[in-house]
Scaffold this motif. Sequence first.
Motif, mmCIF file in Angstrom:
data_model
loop_
_atom_site.group_PDB
_atom_site.id
_atom_site.type_symbol
_atom_site.label_atom_id
_atom_site.label_comp_id
_atom_site.label_asym_id
_atom_site.label_seq_id
_atom_site.Cartn_x
_atom_site.Cartn_y
_atom_site.Cartn_z
ATOM 1 N N LEU A 97 -54.737 94.425 -13.540
ATOM 2 C CA LEU A 97 -53.398 94.894 -13.881
ATOM 3 C C LEU A 97 -52.728 95.315 -12.576
ATOM 4 O O LEU A 97 -53.330 96.019 -11.762
ATOM 5 N N PHE A 98 -51.480 94.893 -12.389
ATOM 6 C CA PHE A 98 -50.821 95.104 -11.100
ATOM 7 C C PHE A 98 -49.891 96.315 -11.184
ATOM 8 O O PHE A 98 -48.684 96.209 -11.356
ATOM 9 N N LEU A 99 -50.530 97.490 -11.042
ATOM 10 C CA LEU A 99 -49.799 98.755 -11.098
ATOM 11 C C LEU A 99 -49.191 99.059 -9.736
ATOM 12 O O LEU A 99 -49.766 98.749 -8.692
ATOM 13 N N LYS A 100 -48.024 99.702 -9.769
ATOM 14 C CA LYS A 100 -47.305 100.017 -8.533
ATOM 15 C C LYS A 100 -47.093 101.530 -8.435
ATOM 16 O O LYS A 100 -47.342 102.280 -9.375
ATOM 17 N N ASP A 101 -46.603 101.965 -7.276
ATOM 18 C CA ASP A 101 -46.358 103.390 -7.054
ATOM 19 C C ASP A 101 -45.385 103.956 -8.081
ATOM 20 O O ASP A 101 -45.511 105.112 -8.492
ATOM 21 N N GLU A 102 -44.412 103.138 -8.513
ATOM 22 C CA GLU A 102 -43.437 103.651 -9.476
ATOM 23 C C GLU A 102 -44.087 104.006 -10.801
ATOM 24 O O GLU A 102 -43.664 104.947 -11.487
ATOM 25 N N HIS A 103 -45.134 103.270 -11.178
ATOM 26 C CA HIS A 103 -45.846 103.596 -12.417
ATOM 27 C C HIS A 103 -46.656 104.876 -12.250
ATOM 28 O O HIS A 103 -46.669 105.733 -13.139
ATOM 29 N N ARG A 104 -47.302 105.015 -11.100
ATOM 30 C CA ARG A 104 -48.082 106.219 -10.844
ATOM 31 C C ARG A 104 -47.185 107.448 -10.769
ATOM 32 O O ARG A 104 -47.527 108.510 -11.305
ATOM 33 N N LYS A 105 -46.035 107.316 -10.135
ATOM 34 C CA LYS A 105 -45.127 108.459 -10.013
ATOM 35 C C LYS A 105 -44.571 108.875 -11.373
ATOM 36 O O LYS A 105 -44.390 110.070 -11.642
ATOM 37 N N LYS A 106 -44.288 107.897 -12.234
ATOM 38 C CA LYS A 106 -43.791 108.212 -13.569
ATOM 39 C C LYS A 106 -44.824 109.023 -14.355
ATOM 40 O O LYS A 106 -44.493 110.020 -15.010
ATOM 41 N N ILE A 107 -46.075 108.624 -14.261
ATOM 42 C CA ILE A 107 -47.124 109.328 -14.996
ATOM 43 C C ILE A 107 -47.440 110.672 -14.338
ATOM 44 O O ILE A 107 -47.763 111.647 -15.030
ATOM 45 N N ASP A 108 -47.325 110.768 -13.017
ATOM 46 C CA ASP A 108 -47.490 112.065 -12.349
ATOM 47 C C ASP A 108 -46.541 113.105 -12.933
ATOM 48 O O ASP A 108 -46.895 114.277 -13.109
ATOM 49 N N LYS A 109 -45.319 112.672 -13.227
ATOM 50 C CA LYS A 109 -44.296 113.593 -13.737
ATOM 51 C C LYS A 109 -44.619 114.123 -15.137
ATOM 52 O O LYS A 109 -44.064 115.135 -15.567
ATOM 53 N N LEU A 110 -45.516 113.444 -15.841
ATOM 54 C CA LEU A 110 -45.895 113.914 -17.179
ATOM 55 C C LEU A 110 -46.842 115.110 -17.123
ATOM 56 O O LEU A 110 -47.027 115.802 -18.131
ATOM 57 N N ASN A 111 -47.453 115.342 -15.948
ATOM 58 C CA ASN A 111 -48.379 116.467 -15.769
ATOM 59 C C ASN A 111 -49.479 116.483 -16.839
ATOM 60 O O ASN A 111 -49.751 117.517 -17.468
ATOM 61 N N LEU A 112 -50.080 115.323 -17.047
ATOM 62 C CA LEU A 112 -51.164 115.246 -18.011
ATOM 63 C C LEU A 112 -52.371 116.030 -17.495
ATOM 64 O O LEU A 112 -52.573 116.146 -16.282
ATOM 65 N N PRO A 113 -53.179 116.584 -18.399
ATOM 66 C CA PRO A 113 -54.388 117.293 -17.953
ATOM 67 C C PRO A 113 -55.371 116.340 -17.292
ATOM 68 O O PRO A 113 -55.287 115.112 -17.453
ATOM 69 N N SER A 114 -56.316 116.884 -16.568
ATOM 70 C CA SER A 114 -57.261 116.035 -15.832
ATOM 71 C C SER A 114 -58.283 115.389 -16.759
ATOM 72 O O SER A 114 -58.864 114.358 -16.419
ATOM 73 N N ARG A 115 -58.517 116.001 -17.914
ATOM 74 C CA ARG A 115 -59.507 115.476 -18.858
ATOM 75 C C ARG A 115 -58.823 115.147 -20.183
ATOM 76 O O ARG A 115 -58.393 116.045 -20.912
ATOM 77 N N TYR A 116 -58.722 113.851 -20.454
ATOM 78 C CA TYR A 116 -58.137 113.471 -21.739
ATOM 79 C C TYR A 116 -58.702 112.143 -22.225
ATOM 80 O O TYR A 116 -59.238 111.347 -21.455
#
Length: 339
Positions: A176-195
């Motif tokens: 899967l070809f993930l990019k920085d924009e996808h990682r940054k979007k999910i960073d903003k969700l502040n998901l917990p480290s264990r899920y």
Amino acid sequence: MQQTIALWQHRYRKYTHLLKVYLHFFKVYTQIIFLKIRFLGKRKIVAIILTQQFGDIVAGEPIARQIRQKHPDDYMLWVVKPVFKELVEDNPNLDGIIEEFCANQRRLLLNSGIFDVVYNLQFRNNSHCPICQIYVENPVADARNVTIHNYYFQGNLLTVQQKMAGLPLEDLAPCLFLKDEHRKKIDKLNLPSRYIVVHGQSAQNSRNWDNTKWETLINYLLQSTDYTIVEIGLSSDLNLKNDRYINLCGQLSILETGEVIRRAKLFIGIDSGPAHLANAVGTYGLIMIGKLADFTNHIPYSGKYKSGENALIVRNTDGPSADIPVNKVIDALNQHQLL
């Protein structure tokens, strides 16, 4: 009068759609003509036809690698529906994509002979435009005896696509070809480290658990572990209120969903597109698979999901996955120490 109005509205929609079909066809045809002029015969135009079912597209990603090896210097295009283009537009083995307006436009392109080489991975049953009332045949697949009625008897989705394309049968894991924009979007969700990620709704109702089963499983996970439960997909009807349950349904793109799954400890879901994302990003999966038509022990996946190294398949060989009991899934989770 109402019948007359309805008739003319239908005709207007149909002929407007047909006009757009030909406009899209001529646009793509002209673009490829210019490419051929530019290449002066030094590069062939190679088309990969796999337009829909995003799980099939994810599973078929290694096809692009194999075809690139076969055509190292040629110009490779992937024909895809716009809603799924993000899955292939950043594939380094491709030179471009063609966004499909409808199956009829694809039929016109194929019949025009504009492509020098075609790898058609699409079955007739999912090559239909109801407005144009057109089916697109795949005589190459038929000649190789790969049909919608027997394909899972011949292997997983990648194997079937390799047979349709006449490529070597290699067990290659999808990427899967993930990019920085996808990682940054999910960073903003502040998901917990264990899920744990769960996915429970597909376009095929026979695969879908009812809400009561999912609520029972998720409540068990919340009570028995300290994991947060993150639900993904297009929509959810679950009635859950818990600080450790997060509903992300309908909020993410496909690749953003892939990034959420990539960060998860575990993926639990039915056999659908997100399960293929989990395979592609390397997250361990518990996948529920039921009987599908005449297929009872089929495996859709390649790589570590096929071998079982990174996935546990919970089956119902007598009926659909919708009939798999909750206790069977809970017992599998505990017996294999996945929690």
